[in-house]
Scaffold this motif. Structure first.
Motif, PDB file in Angstrom:
ATOM      1  N   ALA A  36      16.457  14.428  23.627  1.00  0.00           N
ATOM      2  CA  ALA A  36      17.692  15.534  23.466  1.00  0.00           C
ATOM      3  C   ALA A  36      17.366  16.562  24.498  1.00  0.00           C
ATOM      4  CB  ALA A  36      17.460  15.714  22.054  1.00  0.00           C
TER       5      ALA A  36
ATOM      6  N   ALA B 174      14.952  18.473  14.988  1.00  0.00           N
ATOM      7  CA  ALA B 174      14.792  16.922  14.391  1.00  0.00           C
ATOM      8  C   ALA B 174      14.909  16.996  12.816  1.00  0.00           C
ATOM      9  CB  ALA B 174      13.683  16.439  15.014  1.00  0.00           C
TER      10      ALA B 174
ATOM     11  N   THR C 128      13.538   6.114  17.893  1.00  0.00           N
ATOM     12  CA  THR C 128      14.162   7.369  17.615  1.00  0.00           C
ATOM     13  C   THR C 128      15.489   7.130  17.044  1.00  0.00           C
ATOM     14  OG1 THR C 128      15.254   7.675  19.751  1.00  0.00           O
ATOM     15  CG2 THR C 128      13.162   8.523  19.686  1.00  0.00           C
TER      16      THR C 128
ATOM     17  N   LEU D 142      16.428  23.041  19.743  1.00  0.00           N
ATOM     18  CA  LEU D 142      16.788  21.881  18.934  1.00  0.00           C
ATOM     19  C   LEU D 142      15.938  21.508  17.682  1.00  0.00           C
ATOM     20  CD1 LEU D 142      16.755  19.613  22.376  1.00  0.00           C
ATOM     21  CD2 LEU D 142      18.736  20.366  21.088  1.00  0.00           C
TER      22      LEU D 142
ATOM     23  N   SER E  79       5.948  19.178  15.808  1.00  0.00           N
ATOM     24  CA  SER E  79       6.802  18.492  14.524  1.00  0.00           C
ATOM     25  C   SER E  79       5.852  18.841  13.467  1.00  0.00           C
ATOM     26  CB  SER E  79       6.691  16.972  14.920  1.00  0.00           C
ATOM     27  OG  SER E  79       5.624  16.526  15.165  1.00  0.00           O
TER      28      SER E  79
ATOM     29  N   ARG F 119      17.491  12.105  14.071  1.00  0.00           N
ATOM     30  CA  ARG F 119      18.724  12.858  14.473  1.00  0.00           C
ATOM     31  C   ARG F 119      18.172  14.122  14.956  1.00  0.00           C
ATOM     32  NH1 ARG F 119      19.347  10.861  10.063  1.00  0.00           N
ATOM     33  NH2 ARG F 119      19.261  12.639   8.800  1.00  0.00           N
ATOM     34  N   VAL F 120      18.681  14.529  16.122  1.00  0.00           N
ATOM     35  CA  VAL F 120      18.401  15.907  16.775  1.00  0.00           C
ATOM     36  C   VAL F 120      19.883  16.792  16.907  1.00  0.00           C
ATOM     37  CG1 VAL F 120      17.583  17.074  18.821  1.00  0.00           C
ATOM     38  CG2 VAL F 120      16.776  14.861  17.981  1.00  0.00           C
ATOM     39  N   ARG F 121      19.807  17.894  16.533  1.00  0.00           N
ATOM     40  CA  ARG F 121      20.819  18.785  16.502  1.00  0.00           C
ATOM     41  C   ARG F 121      20.574  20.231  17.286  1.00  0.00           C
ATOM     42  NH1 ARG F 121      20.234  22.351  12.628  1.00  0.00           N
ATOM     43  NH2 ARG F 121      19.215  21.694  10.830  1.00  0.00           N
TER      44      ARG F 121
ATOM     45  N   LEU G 196      13.112  14.392  20.199  1.00  0.00           N
ATOM     46  CA  LEU G 196      13.272  15.813  20.556  1.00  0.00           C
ATOM     47  C   LEU G 196      13.179  15.888  22.347  1.00  0.00           C
ATOM     48  CD1 LEU G 196      11.136  17.613  18.252  1.00  0.00           C
ATOM     49  CD2 LEU G 196      13.328  17.894  18.414  1.00  0.00           C
TER      50      LEU G 196
ATOM     51  N   VAL H 280       9.603  11.620  16.121  1.00  0.00           N
ATOM     52  CA  VAL H 280      10.232  12.782  16.110  1.00  0.00           C
ATOM     53  C   VAL H 280       9.966  13.563  17.649  1.00  0.00           C
ATOM     54  CG1 VAL H 280       9.950  15.269  15.372  1.00  0.00           C
ATOM     55  CG2 VAL H 280       9.933  13.247  13.814  1.00  0.00           C
TER      56      VAL H 280
ATOM     57  N   THR I 224      10.871  20.623  16.028  1.00  0.00           N
ATOM     58  CA  THR I 224      11.671  21.410  17.040  1.00  0.00           C
ATOM     59  C   THR I 224      11.274  21.421  18.318  1.00  0.00           C
ATOM     60  OG1 THR I 224      12.544  23.705  17.120  1.00  0.00           O
ATOM     61  CG2 THR I 224      10.392  23.442  16.771  1.00  0.00           C
TER      62      THR I 224
END
Length: 158
Positions: free
Chosen positions: A100, A55, A7, A53, A84, A11-13, A97, A93, A65
């Motif tokens: 995270a 990705a 992973t 979240l 995804s 990036r996950v935000r 997720l 992904v 998400t």
């Protein structure tokens, strides 16, 4: 949290209002039943009891998400939904997720993360089990809107 090698590029935000169209489009493209509506996503974006979240990787702003719910006073978080894009599947992904979501649950001092999965969703089941989730309880008969059964899974968070 250090990302696992699979992973590292993902990036996950936390999702933002500008992600709303992508969230709804992915939801509609991924699921036939039990969809999260635009209004629900909008409400969850600002909710203290939910974390949405997103990705991204390799200059792609939106690959997937996850939606995690928290209940006040509970030490159990719930991974309500994960999705995804088709071209992102099998590329870390989903793992990113879930990791995270686990990190968000730990931040909230949750001791475990639970989820439900359709009993015929073999790829998701393999992913969850590979990440340390264990089946709990009996099959949930007719769990989904279309009458499909579900397995419940849980993972204890360190």
């Amino acid at each position: 949290m250090t990302p696992s090698p699979a992973t590292a590029a993902v990036r996950v935000r936390r999702a933002e209002l500008s992600d709303l169209d992508d969230l709804v489009a992915l939801e509609q493209a991924t699921f036939d039943h039990d969809l999260v509506s635009r209004a629900q996503f909008r409400r969850h974006l600002d909710s203290d009891s939910a974390r949405v979240l997103v990705a991204s990787a390799n200059h792609r702003r939106f690959l997937g998400t996850a939606l995690v719910f928290f209940r006040k006073g509970s030490r159990v978080a719930r991974l309500y939904s994960i999705a995804s894009l088709p071209e992102a599947r099998g590329k870390g992904v989903g793992t990113a997720l879930i990791e995270a979501a686990e990190a968000a649950a730990r931040q909230r001092r949750c001791q475990s993360l639970r989820l439900e999965v359709r009993i015929d969703n073999e790829s998701a089941i393999r992913l969850y089990e590979r990440l340390g989730y264990r089946r709990i309880g009996p099959v949930e008969k007719g769990f989904y809107e279309d009458g499909s059964d579900a397995f419940r899974y849980a993972k204890t968070l360190a």
